[in-house]
Write an enzyme that holds these catalytic residues in place. Sequence first.
Site, PDB file in Angstrom:
ATOM      1  N   GLY A   1       6.885   6.123  -7.418  1.00 52.15           N
ATOM      2  CA  GLY A   1       7.860   5.046  -7.389  1.00 52.15           C
ATOM      3  C   GLY A   1       7.963   4.319  -6.060  1.00 52.15           C
TER       4      GLY A   1
ATOM      5  N   TYR B   1       2.729  -3.719 -11.541  1.00 53.25           N
ATOM      6  CA  TYR B   1       3.057  -5.147 -11.447  1.00 53.25           C
ATOM      7  C   TYR B   1       3.462  -5.728 -12.794  1.00 53.25           C
ATOM      8  CZ  TYR B   1       0.591  -4.663  -6.970  1.00 53.25           C
ATOM      9  OH  TYR B   1       0.182  -4.272  -5.727  1.00 53.25           O
TER      10      TYR B   1
ATOM     11  N   TYR C   1       0.838  -1.193   0.000  1.00 52.46           N
ATOM     12  CA  TYR C   1       0.000   0.000   0.000  1.00 52.46           C
ATOM     13  C   TYR C   1       0.870   1.239   0.000  1.00 52.46           C
ATOM     14  CZ  TYR C   1      -3.491   3.465   1.220  1.00 52.46           C
ATOM     15  OH  TYR C   1      -4.309   4.569   1.195  1.00 52.46           O
ATOM     16  N   VAL C   2       0.477   2.203  -0.822  1.00 55.59           N
ATOM     17  CA  VAL C   2       1.118   3.514  -0.857  1.00 55.59           C
ATOM     18  C   VAL C   2       0.029   4.558  -0.675  1.00 55.59           C
ATOM     19  CG1 VAL C   2       2.391   5.165  -2.287  1.00 55.59           C
ATOM     20  CG2 VAL C   2       3.020   2.737  -2.310  1.00 55.59           C
TER      21      VAL C   2
ATOM     22  N   GLY D   1       2.331   6.907  -7.779  1.00 56.91           N
ATOM     23  CA  GLY D   1       2.955   7.373  -9.009  1.00 56.91           C
ATOM     24  C   GLY D   1       4.343   7.942  -8.805  1.00 56.91           C
TER      25      GLY D   1
ATOM     26  N   GLY E   1       5.850   2.278  -4.583  1.00 59.72           N
ATOM     27  CA  GLY E   1       5.437   0.880  -4.713  1.00 59.72           C
ATOM     28  C   GLY E   1       6.560   0.027  -5.276  1.00 59.72           C
TER      29      GLY E   1
ATOM     30  N   ASN F   1      -7.874  -4.049 -10.033  1.00 59.14           N
ATOM     31  CA  ASN F   1      -6.907  -3.078  -9.516  1.00 59.14           C
ATOM     32  C   ASN F   1      -5.969  -2.633 -10.648  1.00 59.14           C
ATOM     33  OD1 ASN F   1      -5.273  -1.493  -7.957  1.00 59.14           O
ATOM     34  ND2 ASN F   1      -4.778  -3.077  -6.462  1.00 59.14           N
TER      35      ASN F   1
END
Length: 148
Positions: free
Chosen positions: A97, A133, A88-89, A95, A99, A126
């Site tokens: 980076g 990913y 989670y961010v 956006g 993650g 998602n």
Amino acid sequence: MEGMEVRPPTLDDEADWRRLWTEYLDFYEAKVPEEVYAETWKRLHTPGEFEPKCLLAVTHTKPMGLVHFMYHRTTWTVANNCYLQDLYVDPERRGTGLGRVLIEAVKRIAAEDGVTNVYWLTHESNATARQLYDRVAKNTGFLRYRIE
């Protein structure tokens, strides 16, 4: 990334960890009872090969992202697997980076522990996360089933 570090949580991080994990659960429209929060926090600070682990992405002293991961045995290799359970961010930092940085940190730590198979699940809807990913990992095409 300037002003950012990835580190395990300290006992002083409980409120920020709880905030981030609650926001993650809210995203998936999930709830866990207080006893799960308490036990998870305890487990994150308990040494052990198979205890869950956590990393926080901290920007300018404020935790803005988290990842939970754990090792487990497999019948396919001698080495353990690493399941990246939660990522989670904070919406303010998406956006940027963070993650990717958290995923790379898990990959590096797992490799240091002799684990090369890092995997995770995400919901097919998602789309935002899947963009990341698809750039950092291979979609294996497996579907998840659950007995309830």
